[in-house]
Design a protein around this motif. Sequence first.
Motif, PDB file in Angstrom:
ATOM      1  N   GLN A 100      -5.643   4.046  -6.703  1.00 32.87           N
ATOM      2  CA  GLN A 100      -6.668   5.095  -5.819  1.00 32.87           C
ATOM      3  C   GLN A 100      -7.439   5.789  -6.673  1.00 32.87           C
ATOM      4  O   GLN A 100      -8.103   6.072  -6.470  1.00 32.87           O
ATOM      5  CB  GLN A 100      -5.703   5.926  -4.649  1.00 32.87           C
ATOM      6  CG  GLN A 100      -6.132   7.216  -4.457  1.00 32.87           C
ATOM      7  CD  GLN A 100      -5.403   7.851  -2.957  1.00 32.87           C
ATOM      8  OE1 GLN A 100      -4.652   7.420  -2.989  1.00 32.87           O
ATOM      9  NE2 GLN A 100      -5.642   8.999  -2.943  1.00 32.87           N
ATOM     10  N   CYS A 127      -2.942   0.724  -3.816  1.00 34.73           N
ATOM     11  CA  CYS A 127      -3.677   0.867  -2.162  1.00 34.73           C
ATOM     12  C   CYS A 127      -3.946  -0.450  -2.155  1.00 34.73           C
ATOM     13  O   CYS A 127      -4.325  -0.428  -0.781  1.00 34.73           O
ATOM     14  CB  CYS A 127      -5.998   1.318  -2.831  1.00 34.73           C
ATOM     15  SG  CYS A 127      -5.399   3.050  -3.253  1.00 34.73           S
ATOM     16  N   GLU A 128      -4.653  -1.900  -2.615  1.00 35.53           N
ATOM     17  CA  GLU A 128      -4.542  -3.019  -2.072  1.00 35.53           C
ATOM     18  C   GLU A 128      -3.727  -3.828  -3.260  1.00 35.53           C
ATOM     19  O   GLU A 128      -3.449  -3.467  -4.162  1.00 35.53           O
ATOM     20  CB  GLU A 128      -5.838  -3.589  -2.161  1.00 35.53           C
ATOM     21  CG  GLU A 128      -6.932  -2.623  -0.656  1.00 35.53           C
ATOM     22  CD  GLU A 128      -8.599  -3.381  -0.654  1.00 35.53           C
ATOM     23  OE1 GLU A 128      -8.106  -4.595  -0.298  1.00 35.53           O
ATOM     24  OE2 GLU A 128      -8.844  -2.982  -1.718  1.00 35.53           O
ATOM     25  N   TYR A 138       0.137   6.002 -10.251  1.00 37.26           N
ATOM     26  CA  TYR A 138      -0.962   5.868  -9.452  1.00 37.26           C
ATOM     27  C   TYR A 138      -0.858   5.244  -8.185  1.00 37.26           C
ATOM     28  O   TYR A 138       0.626   4.701  -8.231  1.00 37.26           O
ATOM     29  CB  TYR A 138      -1.851   5.398  -9.847  1.00 37.26           C
ATOM     30  CG  TYR A 138      -2.009   5.404 -11.832  1.00 37.26           C
ATOM     31  CD1 TYR A 138      -3.658   6.476 -12.119  1.00 37.26           C
ATOM     32  CD2 TYR A 138      -0.927   5.608 -12.818  1.00 37.26           C
ATOM     33  CE1 TYR A 138      -3.343   6.457 -12.759  1.00 37.26           C
ATOM     34  CE2 TYR A 138      -1.269   6.241 -14.269  1.00 37.26           C
ATOM     35  CZ  TYR A 138      -2.650   6.768 -13.952  1.00 37.26           C
ATOM     36  OH  TYR A 138      -3.239   6.608 -15.336  1.00 37.26           O
ATOM     37  N   THR A 139      -1.169   5.573  -7.198  1.00 33.83           N
ATOM     38  CA  THR A 139      -0.746   5.381  -5.921  1.00 33.83           C
ATOM     39  C   THR A 139      -1.749   3.954  -5.591  1.00 33.83           C
ATOM     40  O   THR A 139      -2.723   3.488  -5.799  1.00 33.83           O
ATOM     41  CB  THR A 139      -1.677   5.965  -4.587  1.00 33.83           C
ATOM     42  OG1 THR A 139      -0.894   7.329  -5.114  1.00 33.83           O
ATOM     43  CG2 THR A 139      -1.204   5.874  -2.956  1.00 33.83           C
ATOM     44  N   VAL A 147       1.016  -0.948   0.044  1.00 36.02           N
ATOM     45  CA  VAL A 147      -0.440   0.214  -0.246  1.00 36.02           C
ATOM     46  C   VAL A 147       0.622   1.364   0.078  1.00 36.02           C
ATOM     47  O   VAL A 147       1.820   1.119   0.736  1.00 36.02           O
ATOM     48  CB  VAL A 147      -1.017  -0.257   0.551  1.00 36.02           C
ATOM     49  CG1 VAL A 147      -1.447   1.711   1.116  1.00 36.02           C
ATOM     50  CG2 VAL A 147      -1.538  -1.286   1.111  1.00 36.02           C
ATOM     51  N   ASN A 148       0.396   2.469  -0.812  1.00 31.70           N
ATOM     52  CA  ASN A 148       1.213   3.420  -0.614  1.00 31.70           C
ATOM     53  C   ASN A 148       2.251   3.858  -1.953  1.00 31.70           C
ATOM     54  O   ASN A 148       2.868   4.395  -2.014  1.00 31.70           O
ATOM     55  CB  ASN A 148       1.769   4.343   0.160  1.00 31.70           C
ATOM     56  CG  ASN A 148       0.478   4.968   1.668  1.00 31.70           C
ATOM     57  OD1 ASN A 148      -1.278   4.606   0.758  1.00 31.70           O
ATOM     58  ND2 ASN A 148       0.410   4.236   2.387  1.00 31.70           N
ATOM     59  N   HIS A 155      -5.680  -2.942  -6.525  1.00 33.61           N
ATOM     60  CA  HIS A 155      -6.002  -1.921  -6.721  1.00 33.61           C
ATOM     61  C   HIS A 155      -5.365  -0.502  -7.088  1.00 33.61           C
ATOM     62  O   HIS A 155      -4.864  -0.444  -5.619  1.00 33.61           O
ATOM     63  CB  HIS A 155      -7.030  -1.248  -5.753  1.00 33.61           C
ATOM     64  CG  HIS A 155      -8.317  -2.961  -5.592  1.00 33.61           C
ATOM     65  ND1 HIS A 155      -9.065  -2.768  -5.083  1.00 33.61           N
ATOM     66  CD2 HIS A 155      -8.468  -3.801  -6.701  1.00 33.61           C
ATOM     67  CE1 HIS A 155     -10.356  -3.703  -5.575  1.00 33.61           C
ATOM     68  NE2 HIS A 155      -9.635  -4.554  -6.389  1.00 33.61           N
ATOM     69  N   THR A 205     -14.103   0.434  -5.622  1.00 37.81           N
ATOM     70  CA  THR A 205     -13.921  -0.179  -4.000  1.00 37.81           C
ATOM     71  C   THR A 205     -14.500  -1.822  -3.675  1.00 37.81           C
ATOM     72  O   THR A 205     -14.671  -1.812  -2.862  1.00 37.81           O
ATOM     73  CB  THR A 205     -15.322   1.062  -3.352  1.00 37.81           C
ATOM     74  OG1 THR A 205     -16.546   1.080  -4.593  1.00 37.81           O
ATOM     75  CG2 THR A 205     -14.396   2.232  -3.345  1.00 37.81           C
ATOM     76  N   ASN A 242      -9.572   3.194  -9.155  1.00 38.49           N
ATOM     77  CA  ASN A 242     -10.444   3.675  -8.265  1.00 38.49           C
ATOM     78  C   ASN A 242     -11.610   3.156  -7.708  1.00 38.49           C
ATOM     79  O   ASN A 242     -12.618   3.590  -8.110  1.00 38.49           O
ATOM     80  CB  ASN A 242     -10.963   5.253  -8.870  1.00 38.49           C
ATOM     81  CG  ASN A 242     -11.811   6.626  -7.817  1.00 38.49           C
ATOM     82  OD1 ASN A 242     -11.923   6.222  -7.011  1.00 38.49           O
ATOM     83  ND2 ASN A 242     -12.555   6.719  -9.037  1.00 38.49           N
TER      84      ASN A 242
END
Length: 121
Positions: free
Chosen positions: A102, A68-69, A65-66, A54-55, A100, A91, A89
């Motif tokens: 962000q 997330c998962e 792109y960041t 993550v990150n 995934h 969820t 983006n």
Amino acid sequence: MIKTETSKILEIGEEAQEMVGVGMLILFGDQAPVGLREYCLIHDQGQKIDCLSVNDKLVIGDHQYTVCEVGATAVESFNTIGHVTLKFNQTDNLLSGSIHLQEELCEFPDVEDEIAFLIAE
């Protein structure tokens, strides 16, 4: 952050841009199966990643792109056959071969664009 080696997009499947409509891009190495190839961005598998967290960042062309998962098999699949599904983006539930991100996809990639991961030290 440490930049991994880069991969280069070699080919874009005829239906790959349609996948953006559902918030994803599918990466695959050159050995992508015929039935999937038309939906994929085919790359030269010029890089391997040890881990992804993550990150951390994914860079495609000029856009960053960041993460997330990260799915349980995403890194292994990317390293062995060049396959991973990038979900922008999103969820929904994380699938094991997905990453995934962000942000929404800024711009559809072109042939010759580079793909790299920026990994936190």
